[in-house]
Design a protein around this motif. Sequence first.
Motif, PDB file in Angstrom:
ATOM      1  N   GLU A 278       0.890  -1.272   0.313  1.00 55.18           N
ATOM      2  CA  GLU A 278      -0.203   0.482   0.216  1.00 55.18           C
ATOM      3  C   GLU A 278       1.004   1.552   0.174  1.00 55.18           C
ATOM      4  OE1 GLU A 278      -4.115  -1.389   2.408  1.00 55.18           O
ATOM      5  OE2 GLU A 278      -2.206  -0.630   3.280  1.00 55.18           O
ATOM      6  N   ILE A 279       0.119   2.825  -0.537  1.00 54.68           N
ATOM      7  CA  ILE A 279       0.765   3.638  -0.836  1.00 54.68           C
ATOM      8  C   ILE A 279      -0.065   4.699  -0.448  1.00 54.68           C
ATOM      9  CG2 ILE A 279       1.991   5.151  -2.420  1.00 54.68           C
ATOM     10  CD1 ILE A 279       2.181   2.251  -4.117  1.00 54.68           C
ATOM     11  N   ALA A 280       0.842   5.604   0.911  1.00 56.18           N
ATOM     12  CA  ALA A 280      -0.107   7.075   0.775  1.00 56.18           C
ATOM     13  C   ALA A 280       1.658   7.906   0.602  1.00 56.18           C
ATOM     14  CB  ALA A 280      -0.140   6.399   2.207  1.00 56.18           C
ATOM     15  N   ALA A 281       0.500   9.413   0.565  1.00 55.27           N
ATOM     16  CA  ALA A 281       0.957  10.229   0.383  1.00 55.27           C
ATOM     17  C   ALA A 281       1.008  11.124   0.903  1.00 55.27           C
ATOM     18  CB  ALA A 281       0.272  11.273  -1.098  1.00 55.27           C
ATOM     19  N   LEU A 282       2.197  11.586   1.526  1.00 50.78           N
ATOM     20  CA  LEU A 282       2.646  12.897   2.546  1.00 50.78           C
ATOM     21  C   LEU A 282       2.516  14.120   1.680  1.00 50.78           C
ATOM     22  CD1 LEU A 282       5.210  10.230   4.081  1.00 50.78           C
ATOM     23  CD2 LEU A 282       2.662  10.454   4.522  1.00 50.78           C
ATOM     24  N   PRO A 283       2.785  15.010   2.762  1.00 46.66           N
ATOM     25  CA  PRO A 283       2.972  16.191   2.656  1.00 46.66           C
ATOM     26  C   PRO A 283       4.808  16.145   2.044  1.00 46.66           C
ATOM     27  CG  PRO A 283       2.301  15.918   4.319  1.00 46.66           C
ATOM     28  CD  PRO A 283       2.047  14.727   4.611  1.00 46.66           C
ATOM     29  N   GLY A 284       4.941  17.094   1.198  1.00 42.63           N
ATOM     30  CA  GLY A 284       6.203  17.666   0.332  1.00 42.63           C
ATOM     31  C   GLY A 284       6.731  16.360  -0.716  1.00 42.63           C
ATOM     32  N   GLY A 285       5.262  15.593  -1.178  1.00 44.57           N
ATOM     33  CA  GLY A 285       5.309  14.656  -1.756  1.00 44.57           C
ATOM     34  C   GLY A 285       6.517  13.669  -1.692  1.00 44.57           C
ATOM     35  N   ARG A 286       6.342  13.665  -0.119  1.00 42.23           N
ATOM     36  CA  ARG A 286       6.578  11.918  -0.108  1.00 42.23           C
ATOM     37  C   ARG A 286       5.767  11.071   0.082  1.00 42.23           C
ATOM     38  NH1 ARG A 286       8.081  12.530   5.589  1.00 42.23           N
ATOM     39  NH2 ARG A 286       6.803  13.469   5.566  1.00 42.23           N
ATOM     40  N   ARG A 287       6.210   9.345  -0.282  1.00 37.96           N
ATOM     41  CA  ARG A 287       5.570   8.712   0.186  1.00 37.96           C
ATOM     42  C   ARG A 287       6.100   7.757   1.212  1.00 37.96           C
ATOM     43  NH1 ARG A 287       3.503  11.501  -3.083  1.00 37.96           N
ATOM     44  NH2 ARG A 287       2.243  11.346  -5.173  1.00 37.96           N
ATOM     45  N   ALA A 288       4.900   7.266   1.488  1.00 35.47           N
ATOM     46  CA  ALA A 288       4.709   6.102   2.233  1.00 35.47           C
ATOM     47  C   ALA A 288       4.905   4.778   1.463  1.00 35.47           C
ATOM     48  CB  ALA A 288       4.479   6.222   3.487  1.00 35.47           C
ATOM     49  N   ILE A 289       5.200   3.221   2.131  1.00 32.73           N
ATOM     50  CA  ILE A 289       5.021   2.600   1.117  1.00 32.73           C
ATOM     51  C   ILE A 289       5.033   1.419   2.918  1.00 32.73           C
ATOM     52  CG2 ILE A 289       5.357  -0.038  -0.217  1.00 32.73           C
ATOM     53  CD1 ILE A 289       8.106   2.448  -1.446  1.00 32.73           C
ATOM     54  N   ARG A 290       3.949   0.687   2.778  1.00 35.42           N
ATOM     55  CA  ARG A 290       3.766  -0.361   3.676  1.00 35.42           C
ATOM     56  C   ARG A 290       3.177  -1.803   3.001  1.00 35.42           C
ATOM     57  NH1 ARG A 290      -1.455   1.788   7.439  1.00 35.42           N
ATOM     58  NH2 ARG A 290      -3.302   0.695   5.842  1.00 35.42           N
ATOM     59  N   ASP A 291       3.365  -3.583   3.918  1.00 36.97           N
ATOM     60  CA  ASP A 291       2.652  -4.152   3.743  1.00 36.97           C
ATOM     61  C   ASP A 291       1.619  -4.139   4.341  1.00 36.97           C
ATOM     62  OD1 ASP A 291       1.988  -6.918   4.116  1.00 36.97           O
ATOM     63  OD2 ASP A 291       3.887  -7.362   4.300  1.00 36.97           O
ATOM     64  N   SER A 292       0.168  -4.511   3.067  1.00 36.27           N
ATOM     65  CA  SER A 292      -1.123  -4.339   3.822  1.00 36.27           C
ATOM     66  C   SER A 292      -1.111  -5.324   4.642  1.00 36.27           C
ATOM     67  CB  SER A 292      -1.875  -4.458   2.477  1.00 36.27           C
ATOM     68  OG  SER A 292      -2.096  -5.512   1.669  1.00 36.27           O
ATOM     69  N   LYS A 293      -0.659  -6.563   4.848  1.00 40.16           N
ATOM     70  CA  LYS A 293      -1.072  -7.682   5.865  1.00 40.16           C
ATOM     71  C   LYS A 293      -0.913  -7.680   7.035  1.00 40.16           C
ATOM     72  CE  LYS A 293       1.641 -10.345   3.482  1.00 40.16           C
ATOM     73  NZ  LYS A 293       2.129  -9.738   2.813  1.00 40.16           N
ATOM     74  N   HIS A 294       0.260  -5.581   7.452  1.00 38.60           N
ATOM     75  CA  HIS A 294       0.912  -6.148   8.398  1.00 38.60           C
ATOM     76  C   HIS A 294       0.913  -4.433   8.742  1.00 38.60           C
ATOM     77  CE1 HIS A 294       2.015  -9.669   9.242  1.00 38.60           C
ATOM     78  NE2 HIS A 294       2.637  -9.800   7.756  1.00 38.60           N
ATOM     79  N   PRO A 295      -0.443  -3.346   7.994  1.00 39.37           N
ATOM     80  CA  PRO A 295      -0.506  -2.061   8.805  1.00 39.37           C
ATOM     81  C   PRO A 295       0.402  -1.580   9.574  1.00 39.37           C
ATOM     82  CG  PRO A 295      -2.622  -3.335   9.410  1.00 39.37           C
ATOM     83  CD  PRO A 295      -1.209  -4.047   8.356  1.00 39.37           C
ATOM     84  N   GLU A 296       0.585  -2.123  10.910  1.00 41.96           N
ATOM     85  CA  GLU A 296       0.942  -1.532  12.371  1.00 41.96           C
ATOM     86  C   GLU A 296       1.838  -1.558  11.823  1.00 41.96           C
ATOM     87  OE1 GLU A 296       0.625  -6.151  12.527  1.00 41.96           O
ATOM     88  OE2 GLU A 296      -0.806  -3.992  11.955  1.00 41.96           O
ATOM     89  N   SER A 297       2.903  -2.640  11.136  1.00 44.97           N
ATOM     90  CA  SER A 297       4.728  -2.229  11.650  1.00 44.97           C
ATOM     91  C   SER A 297       4.672  -1.107  10.133  1.00 44.97           C
ATOM     92  CB  SER A 297       4.802  -3.792   9.886  1.00 44.97           C
ATOM     93  OG  SER A 297       4.543  -4.942  10.428  1.00 44.97           O
ATOM     94  N   PRO A 298       6.085  -1.186  10.679  1.00 46.08           N
ATOM     95  CA  PRO A 298       6.327   0.061   9.678  1.00 46.08           C
ATOM     96  C   PRO A 298       6.819   0.902   8.758  1.00 46.08           C
ATOM     97  CG  PRO A 298       8.247  -0.200  11.611  1.00 46.08           C
ATOM     98  CD  PRO A 298       6.837  -2.350  11.433  1.00 46.08           C
ATOM     99  N   SER A 299       6.585   1.579   7.640  1.00 41.03           N
ATOM    100  CA  SER A 299       6.927   1.735   6.910  1.00 41.03           C
ATOM    101  C   SER A 299       7.926   2.608   6.432  1.00 41.03           C
ATOM    102  CB  SER A 299       5.210   2.696   6.390  1.00 41.03           C
ATOM    103  OG  SER A 299       5.629   3.845   6.976  1.00 41.03           O
ATOM    104  N   LEU A 300       8.003   2.453   4.812  1.00 39.69           N
ATOM    105  CA  LEU A 300       9.109   2.620   4.285  1.00 39.69           C
ATOM    106  C   LEU A 300       8.613   3.953   3.912  1.00 39.69           C
ATOM    107  CD1 LEU A 300      11.803   2.719   2.915  1.00 39.69           C
ATOM    108  CD2 LEU A 300      10.450   1.410   1.066  1.00 39.69           C
ATOM    109  N   THR A 301       9.168   5.337   4.218  1.00 39.34           N
ATOM    110  CA  THR A 301       8.907   6.287   3.934  1.00 39.34           C
ATOM    111  C   THR A 301      10.413   7.053   2.825  1.00 39.34           C
ATOM    112  OG1 THR A 301       7.700   7.820   5.582  1.00 39.34           O
ATOM    113  CG2 THR A 301       8.863   9.052   4.935  1.00 39.34           C
TER     114      THR A 301
END
Length: 60
Positions: free
Chosen positions: A20-43
Amino acid sequence: MAESIWRKSSYSGSGDQCVEIAALPGGRRAIRDSKHPESPSLTLSSIGFANFVQEVFQTN
């Protein structure tokens, strides 16, 4: 990031290898494993995300 809007990759299909991908302020993106949404994400910065996507498509 709890308030971020996460979108599942259209390339994930119906299998269990989903990202899964989320748009963040400043054009950054976060990436996470959808099976473990509580785990840390890659920004990544916008450039870092573009490089990541390009690399993924080159290896597949």
